[in-house]
Design a protein around this motif. Structure first.
Motif, PDB file in Angstrom:
ATOM      1  N   ASN A  82       0.807  -1.212   0.000  1.00  0.00           N
ATOM      2  CA  ASN A  82       0.000   0.000   0.000  1.00  0.00           C
ATOM      3  C   ASN A  82       0.840   1.262   0.000  1.00  0.00           C
ATOM      4  N   LYS A  83       2.146   1.126   0.241  1.00  0.00           N
ATOM      5  CA  LYS A  83       2.995   2.307   0.354  1.00  0.00           C
ATOM      6  C   LYS A  83       4.380   1.988  -0.196  1.00  0.00           C
ATOM      7  N   VAL A  84       4.870   2.877  -1.057  1.00  0.00           N
ATOM      8  CA  VAL A  84       6.210   2.729  -1.615  1.00  0.00           C
ATOM      9  C   VAL A  84       6.952   4.045  -1.398  1.00  0.00           C
ATOM     10  N   ILE A  85       8.050   3.993  -0.647  1.00  0.00           N
ATOM     11  CA  ILE A  85       8.854   5.181  -0.362  1.00  0.00           C
ATOM     12  C   ILE A  85      10.213   5.008  -1.033  1.00  0.00           C
ATOM     13  N   LEU A  86      10.588   5.972  -1.868  1.00  0.00           N
ATOM     14  CA  LEU A  86      11.784   5.857  -2.690  1.00  0.00           C
ATOM     15  C   LEU A  86      12.866   6.830  -2.239  1.00  0.00           C
ATOM     16  N   GLU A  87      14.103   6.380  -2.268  1.00  0.00           N
ATOM     17  CA  GLU A  87      15.219   7.243  -1.899  1.00  0.00           C
ATOM     18  C   GLU A  87      15.579   8.185  -3.041  1.00  0.00           C
ATOM     19  N   ALA A  88      16.114   9.349  -2.671  1.00  0.00           N
ATOM     20  CA  ALA A  88      16.566  10.342  -3.651  1.00  0.00           C
ATOM     21  C   ALA A  88      18.090  10.290  -3.759  1.00  0.00           C
ATOM     22  N   THR A  89      18.616  10.965  -4.777  1.00  0.00           N
ATOM     23  CA  THR A  89      20.070  10.959  -5.049  1.00  0.00           C
ATOM     24  C   THR A  89      20.624  12.369  -5.002  1.00  0.00           C
ATOM     25  N   LEU A  90      21.742  12.532  -4.304  1.00  0.00           N
ATOM     26  CA  LEU A  90      22.393  13.833  -4.230  1.00  0.00           C
ATOM     27  C   LEU A  90      22.983  14.199  -5.594  1.00  0.00           C
ATOM     28  N   VAL A  91      22.680  15.418  -6.049  1.00  0.00           N
ATOM     29  CA  VAL A  91      23.228  15.924  -7.319  1.00  0.00           C
ATOM     30  C   VAL A  91      24.034  17.175  -6.991  1.00  0.00           C
ATOM     31  N   MET A  92      25.351  17.060  -7.063  1.00  0.00           N
ATOM     32  CA  MET A  92      26.229  18.186  -6.713  1.00  0.00           C
ATOM     33  C   MET A  92      26.518  19.024  -7.952  1.00  0.00           C
ATOM     34  N   ARG A  93      26.104  20.284  -7.895  1.00  0.00           N
ATOM     35  CA  ARG A  93      26.354  21.202  -8.992  1.00  0.00           C
ATOM     36  C   ARG A  93      27.081  22.442  -8.446  1.00  0.00           C
ATOM     37  N   GLU A  94      27.052  23.520  -9.200  1.00  0.00           N
ATOM     38  CA  GLU A  94      27.918  24.669  -8.880  1.00  0.00           C
ATOM     39  C   GLU A  94      27.385  25.605  -7.802  1.00  0.00           C
TER      40      GLU A  94
END
Length: 344
Positions: free
Chosen positions: A330-342
């Motif tokens: 009933n629930k799906v929790i997804l991890e995010a990814t760090l995006v290093m920019r300027e």
């Protein structure tokens, strides 16, 4: 030779030399009928301009192949991205997406619910307005058809696919603490649960890193115009004399866009090197984040997986309703990814 026109399914069925039920079965799933019959129908299609009226075919059925998609706005590229992916997933699985926007207005969200129900959709994938949603409307939808929420969980106890805000805030706060001055959190109005979860994640991670959290609330009425809110908030901060710190973490990328524009307009240099005046980071990896100047450091939500899991979960609930079984998830929790920019 000019292609022929047919006014109805019955007319085309007669011309193709098949029965009306066989033709309907072909348009539902060509693999259900014999190869020789399928080839006869396809040959007739090539010689005609005939296109079945899917809406008319489904009107008298208990369940259609239509799936509703309801989002707060289509002016936000994040929703455009996710909805486009959901549409492709549904089409690949033989369903027809019906997309509606509430234009961030509760009365239009309620109207959209009525529209989807009148179209007899088989299910719906919804990004609710959150605090502005009319609970009764979402409950009516939930009671009528299978519904899955994404981006923002509803109060109506519905299946949900979303971002792990505790994980994503921990990742970006840890990065900012270890690469420079600890961040100050620029809050947005709490119109969705995401806002509260992100602030809680910021506070918890700052404490674990041994720093005192500092949250600057947004001094403006709630609005979905996050770029304007970020611009005006940064203007107010700068009007007070100076920045409270050299690292600012915004609750979402759109707010960060506004904050960056106001900082630039005030002559501040944004970036992560020593010659810069301020670092600014956001959250979501909005499709425009890589094109800001400087490009925005952020946490990338997994949009393809949000779309895929939303469709997967909804179809599982539709199937379970048909079979009289209980869905496993009933629930799906997804991890995010760090995006290093300027920018930070």
């Amino acid at each position: 030779m000019a292609k022929k026109n047919y006014k109805s399914m019955d007319d085309f069925a007669t011309a193709a030399g098949v029965s009306r039920p066989t033709l309907s079965k072909y348009f539902d799933d060509p693999s259900q009928i014999k190869e020789v019959t399928r080839k006869r129908i396809e040959a007739a299609l090539r010689k005609s301009h005939f296109e079945p009226n899917l809406f008319a075919r489904h009107l008298n059925r208990k369940r259609t192949r239509n799936i509703g998609i309801l989002v707060p706005t289509m002016s936000d590229p994040f929703y455009v991205q996710v909805v486009s992916l959901i549409e492709l997933e549904l089409r690949e699985k033989g369903f027809w997406p019906v997309q509606i926007s509430s234009h961030t207005r509760p009365e239009l969200e309620a109207e959209a619910v009525r529209t989807l129900l009148s179209l007899k959709v088989a299910g719906a994938i919804v990004a609710p307005l959150g605090a502005g949603s009319r609970r009764s409307a979402l409950e009516r939808l939930r009671d009528a058809i299978p519904v899955v929420c994404f981006d923002n969980p509803a109060d109506a106890d519905l299946p949900y696919v979303g971002n792990d805000n505790a994980q994503s805030m921990a990742a970006i706060v840890q990065y900012l603490c270890r690469s420079g001055e600890p961040p100050i959190f620029l809050e947005i109005p709490h119109m969705t649960e995401n806002a509260g979860e992100r602030q809680a994640g910021y506070r918890a991670t700052m404490a674990r890193e041994g720093h005192s959290p500092l949250v600057i609330d947004c001094d403006a009425p709630p609005s979905w115009e996050f770029e304007r809110l970020g611009y005006e908030q940064m203007q107010r901060i700068l009007a007070n004399g100076s920045l409270p710190g050299k690292t600012l973490l915004c609750a979402n990328d759109r707010f960060a866009f506004g904050a960056m524009a106001a900082a630039f307009a005030s002559g501040l240099k944004i970036g992560r090197n020593d010659a810069c005046d301020v670092r600014i980071a956001g959250h979501d990896d909005h499709p425009l984040s890589r094109y800001t100047c400087p490009s925005l450091t952020t946490m990338a939500q997994n949009a393809p997986e949000i779309a895929a899991k939303s469709v997967e979960l909804l179809l599982a609930h539709i199937e379970s309703e048909d079979d009289g079984t209980t869905p496993v998830t009933n629930k799906v929790i997804l991890e995010a990814t760090l995006v290093m920019r300027e920018s930070a």
